[in-house]
Design a protein around this motif. Structure first.
Motif, PDB file in Angstrom:
ATOM      1  N   ARG A 165      10.361  -1.047  30.380  1.00 53.94           N
ATOM      2  CA  ARG A 165      10.954  -1.562  29.140  1.00 53.94           C
ATOM      3  C   ARG A 165      11.322  -0.419  28.198  1.00 53.94           C
ATOM      4  O   ARG A 165      12.428  -0.385  27.631  1.00 53.94           O
ATOM      5  CB  ARG A 165       9.964  -2.498  28.443  1.00 53.94           C
ATOM      6  N   HIS A 168      14.396   1.501  29.562  1.00 54.64           N
ATOM      7  CA  HIS A 168      15.656   0.765  29.376  1.00 54.64           C
ATOM      8  C   HIS A 168      16.141   0.871  27.933  1.00 54.64           C
ATOM      9  O   HIS A 168      17.335   1.126  27.684  1.00 54.64           O
ATOM     10  CB  HIS A 168      15.456  -0.705  29.747  1.00 54.64           C
ATOM     11  N   ARG A 169      15.261   0.657  26.994  1.00 53.59           N
ATOM     12  CA  ARG A 169      15.682   0.690  25.583  1.00 53.59           C
ATOM     13  C   ARG A 169      16.186   2.077  25.186  1.00 53.59           C
ATOM     14  O   ARG A 169      17.180   2.201  24.467  1.00 53.59           O
ATOM     15  CB  ARG A 169      14.532   0.240  24.685  1.00 53.59           C
ATOM     16  N   ASN A 170      15.496   3.109  25.638  1.00 53.56           N
ATOM     17  CA  ASN A 170      15.933   4.462  25.297  1.00 53.56           C
ATOM     18  C   ASN A 170      17.247   4.809  25.992  1.00 53.56           C
ATOM     19  O   ASN A 170      18.084   5.518  25.426  1.00 53.56           O
ATOM     20  CB  ASN A 170      14.851   5.472  25.666  1.00 53.56           C
ATOM     21  N   GLY A 172      19.702   2.715  26.676  1.00 63.25           N
ATOM     22  CA  GLY A 172      20.753   2.081  25.894  1.00 63.25           C
ATOM     23  C   GLY A 172      21.026   2.795  24.594  1.00 63.25           C
ATOM     24  O   GLY A 172      22.187   2.992  24.199  1.00 63.25           O
ATOM     25  N   ARG A 173      19.966   3.210  23.929  1.00 60.28           N
ATOM     26  CA  ARG A 173      20.111   3.893  22.646  1.00 60.28           C
ATOM     27  C   ARG A 173      20.883   5.195  22.789  1.00 60.28           C
ATOM     28  O   ARG A 173      21.675   5.568  21.906  1.00 60.28           O
ATOM     29  CB  ARG A 173      18.728   4.147  22.048  1.00 60.28           C
ATOM     30  N   GLU A 181      24.288  -0.620  26.053  1.00 61.00           N
ATOM     31  CA  GLU A 181      23.088  -0.849  25.253  1.00 61.00           C
ATOM     32  C   GLU A 181      22.721  -2.331  25.233  1.00 61.00           C
ATOM     33  O   GLU A 181      21.542  -2.697  25.331  1.00 61.00           O
ATOM     34  CB  GLU A 181      23.299  -0.336  23.827  1.00 61.00           C
ATOM     35  N   ARG A 182      23.713  -3.208  25.128  1.00 62.02           N
ATOM     36  CA  ARG A 182      23.447  -4.647  25.111  1.00 62.02           C
ATOM     37  C   ARG A 182      22.856  -5.101  26.448  1.00 62.02           C
ATOM     38  O   ARG A 182      21.917  -5.893  26.495  1.00 62.02           O
ATOM     39  CB  ARG A 182      24.734  -5.407  24.806  1.00 62.02           C
ATOM     40  N   ALA A 185      19.254  -3.679  26.971  1.00 59.83           N
ATOM     41  CA  ALA A 185      18.342  -4.337  26.032  1.00 59.83           C
ATOM     42  C   ALA A 185      17.965  -5.725  26.545  1.00 59.83           C
ATOM     43  O   ALA A 185      16.820  -6.171  26.396  1.00 59.83           O
ATOM     44  CB  ALA A 185      18.979  -4.434  24.646  1.00 59.83           C
ATOM     45  N   ALA A 188      15.521  -5.233  29.257  1.00 63.00           N
ATOM     46  CA  ALA A 188      14.237  -4.842  28.675  1.00 63.00           C
ATOM     47  C   ALA A 188      13.462  -6.053  28.155  1.00 63.00           C
ATOM     48  O   ALA A 188      12.228  -6.061  28.176  1.00 63.00           O
ATOM     49  CB  ALA A 188      14.461  -3.838  27.543  1.00 63.00           C
ATOM     50  N   GLN A 189      14.161  -7.083  27.686  1.00 65.57           N
ATOM     51  CA  GLN A 189      13.467  -8.297  27.255  1.00 65.57           C
ATOM     52  C   GLN A 189      12.728  -8.941  28.414  1.00 65.57           C
ATOM     53  O   GLN A 189      11.584  -9.396  28.260  1.00 65.57           O
ATOM     54  CB  GLN A 189      14.473  -9.283  26.662  1.00 65.57           C
ATOM     55  N   ASN A 192       9.692  -6.871  29.245  1.00 68.77           N
ATOM     56  CA  ASN A 192       8.623  -7.064  28.258  1.00 68.77           C
ATOM     57  C   ASN A 192       7.818  -8.318  28.571  1.00 68.77           C
ATOM     58  O   ASN A 192       6.579  -8.319  28.487  1.00 68.77           O
ATOM     59  CB  ASN A 192       9.222  -7.155  26.860  1.00 68.77           C
TER      60      ASN A 192
END
Length: 539
Positions: A165, A168-170, A172-173, A181-182, A185, A188-189, A192
């Motif tokens: 998770r 993935h978030r990093n 996208g950022r 990024e979308r 993210a 990543a949900q 999580n």
């Protein structure tokens, strides 16, 4: 630590009601989504081959190399889903609640592979031929993690899902692409929710047999490796990913290990047997060791980033350590210790000679002002963050307490360091120094936005974050009884050509002289609180 095979049925039976409960909660919480809705099909066009389209070329990709590597690692990891399914099934069960969860988890993870591959192909983000060849090699090797029994699966998945998770978030950022990024993210949900399932299952297992679970968790954390290690080129891609800040030791410690152990309340467990206590101690020691390694990695990464950004070729700083004697010493010449802690400013980066460094200038002024010799020890390091100062402090354990100057925070401001965490670490450092008998001189975080070395928005961000961190430093000085020294003023902006070095960030020799002039009265006041040479010798 090997779990007795006879324990496997026991754990499967005792945890199955929780598996069913957690799966029902997962189904009620998760939201249905469709990979095709996240793929930018309008960007796609035919590739070369039977359709006679356009071959792929590297310049077609809008993503940075590290982001491409992260997405390839993510996709090839998801592609190896059959192996993970088999491992989990062989360690748990394909029947009942265990089997139902396994099939649900597998279906959701497979959705991630479909979405990632669609994006990479449509956006021409990576070489599709190289990607397919890597997939064939990776799946052909059959390399997958092999945790030990049900507890091993649960512990490994709790760590791995959280790490995924974060990655993935990093990714996208850092991608710079809103579509990418979308997509990540959204993936990543899912990760999580998978992490929450395994974490809560592990928490239930702790209630049943905390000793055995802690032993398993200890082995899992210490031996943990991401599941893609067997894929071709993994070491190179993992290095790119770490250097770019997608996933590194700092993220593993701060965003995976610490939150997971806190959620499991490992430090609050009571009634442990000897084996459980030893496992908990090993976990704590490993987390601390990881924090130390992470601080070193971030420090080295900051060095490399500065070199790349400013064309510097040499990080050497004149060594100013030594004794500085006054022209007219007092009769009893017991030396006073001056300890410099922190980052490049405390180290003196940008000075050409030892006598031009901040430490040497302060030591010289302190010796003349007190009439006592001054032993200067510079433990500061270029690129250090607040987390790295703890090691500097350990090196000072055998020094006679005197005056310690703490200048740090600039790298915390410029790196994605949570400022609240940096402030708490700073407060712990200050308390440790004061409790050890040092007269502490706090220099609140300097404002990197004054210099021309940074452009907007980095200059604005540095200005905003440094002001916030400086307030935390000032509060710490007040609470610990430290002496507060003035930080750099607007003259560094108005006279940047004279007071700043060629990089437009670090002080020039004239700049260090200006810093020393502002700080010296505070150090002389701090010296008045030290034992006199005569009383120290008598004691």
């Amino acid at each position: 630590m090997k779990i007795a095979t006879a324990d496997f049925p026991r754990w499967l039976s005792e945890l199955e009601p929780t598996v069913e409960e957690l799966m029902n909660r997962h189904l009620a919480t998760s939201r249905e989504w469709f990979p095709h809705q996240y793929v930018p099909w309008s960007l796609g066009r035919d590739f070369d081959g039977p359709l006679g389209g356009e071959p792929w070329h590297p310049e077609q990709s809008a993503l940075a190399p590290a982001v491409r590597s992260a997405l390839v690692v993510d996709l090839l990891t998801e592609d190896n889903l059959p192996g993970y399914h088999w491992i989990i099934a062989s360690r748990t069960s394909r029947d009942g609640a265990w089997g139902a969860w396994l099939h649900q988890w597998t279906a959701e993870e497979n959705r991630h592979a479909a979405a990632l591959r669609g994006y990479l192909h449509a956006a021409r983000a990576v070489d599709p031929v190289a990607l397919e060849r890597a997939r064939m090699v990776h799946l052909g090797t059959g390399g997958v993690p092999e945790p030990d029994g049900p507890l091993g699966v649960i512990a490994y998945a709790a760590v791995q899902e959280l790490a995924t998770r974060v990655g993935h978030r990093n990714t996208g950022r850092l991608s710079g692409d809103p579509v990418c990024e979308r997509l990540v993210a959204r993936i990543a949900q899912d990760e999580n929710l998978h992490m929450i399932f395994y974490r809560e299952l592990l928490s239930t297992a702790l209630e049943l047999d905390a000793d055995q679970v802690l032993e398993t968790l200890d082995a899992t954390i210490r031996d943990f490796a991401m599941p893609g290690q067997a894929m071709p080129g993994f070491d190179r891609m993992a290095a790119e990913i770490a250097v770019a800040g997608v996933y590194d030791l700092r993220a593993h410690h701060d965003e995976v290990l610490v939150p997971l152990l806190r959620a499991l309340k490992v430090n609050d467990l009571t009634g442990l047997g000897p084996a459980g206590e030893r496992a908990r101690d090993r976990i704590a020691a490993y987390v601390e060791w990881t924090d130390t390694r992470a601080a070193r990695f971030v420090e080295r990464r900051a060095h490399r980033a500065y070199l790349a950004g400013h064309g510097a070729t040499d990080w050497s700083v004149p060594v100013a350590d030594g004794r500085y004697a006054p022209a007219r010493p007092v009769p009893e010449d017991h030396p006073l210790t001056l300890l410099m802690l922190g980052d490049s400013l405390a180290r003196g980066f940008g000075a050409h000679r030892p006598d031009q460094t901040l430490g040497a200038l302060l030591a010289t002024g302190l010796a003349e002002g007190t009439g006592r010799p001054v032993d200067l020890r510079v433990h500061a390091r270029v690129g250090a963050t607040t987390a790295a100062v703890g090691r500097q402090l350990l090196r000072a354990a055998r020094l006679r307490p005197g005056i310690a100057v703490l200048i740090v925070g600039g790298n915390d401001v410029l790196l994605p360091t949570p400022l609240g965490r940096a402030g708490r670490r700073y407060a712990r450092l200050a308390r440790s120094l004061r409790e050890a008998g040092w007269q502490l001189v706090v220099v609140p975080c300097p404002d990197p936005g004054y210099g021309p070395g940074f452009r907007a928005p980095a200059r604005w961000l540095g200005h905003h974050r440094s002001r916030r961190l400086a307030r935390l430093h000032t509060r710490t000085a007040t609470r610990t009884g430290a002496h507060l020294a003035p930080t750099s003023g607007p003259e560094f902006r108005d006279q940047a050509d004279r007071l700043l070095g060629p990089d437009g960030i670090h002080p020039s020799p004239h700049g260090y002289a200006a810093h020393a002039t502002r700080m010296l009265p505070v150090l002389l006041a701090a010296a008045e609180h030290l034992p006199s040479p005569v009383s120290t010798l008598q004691a």
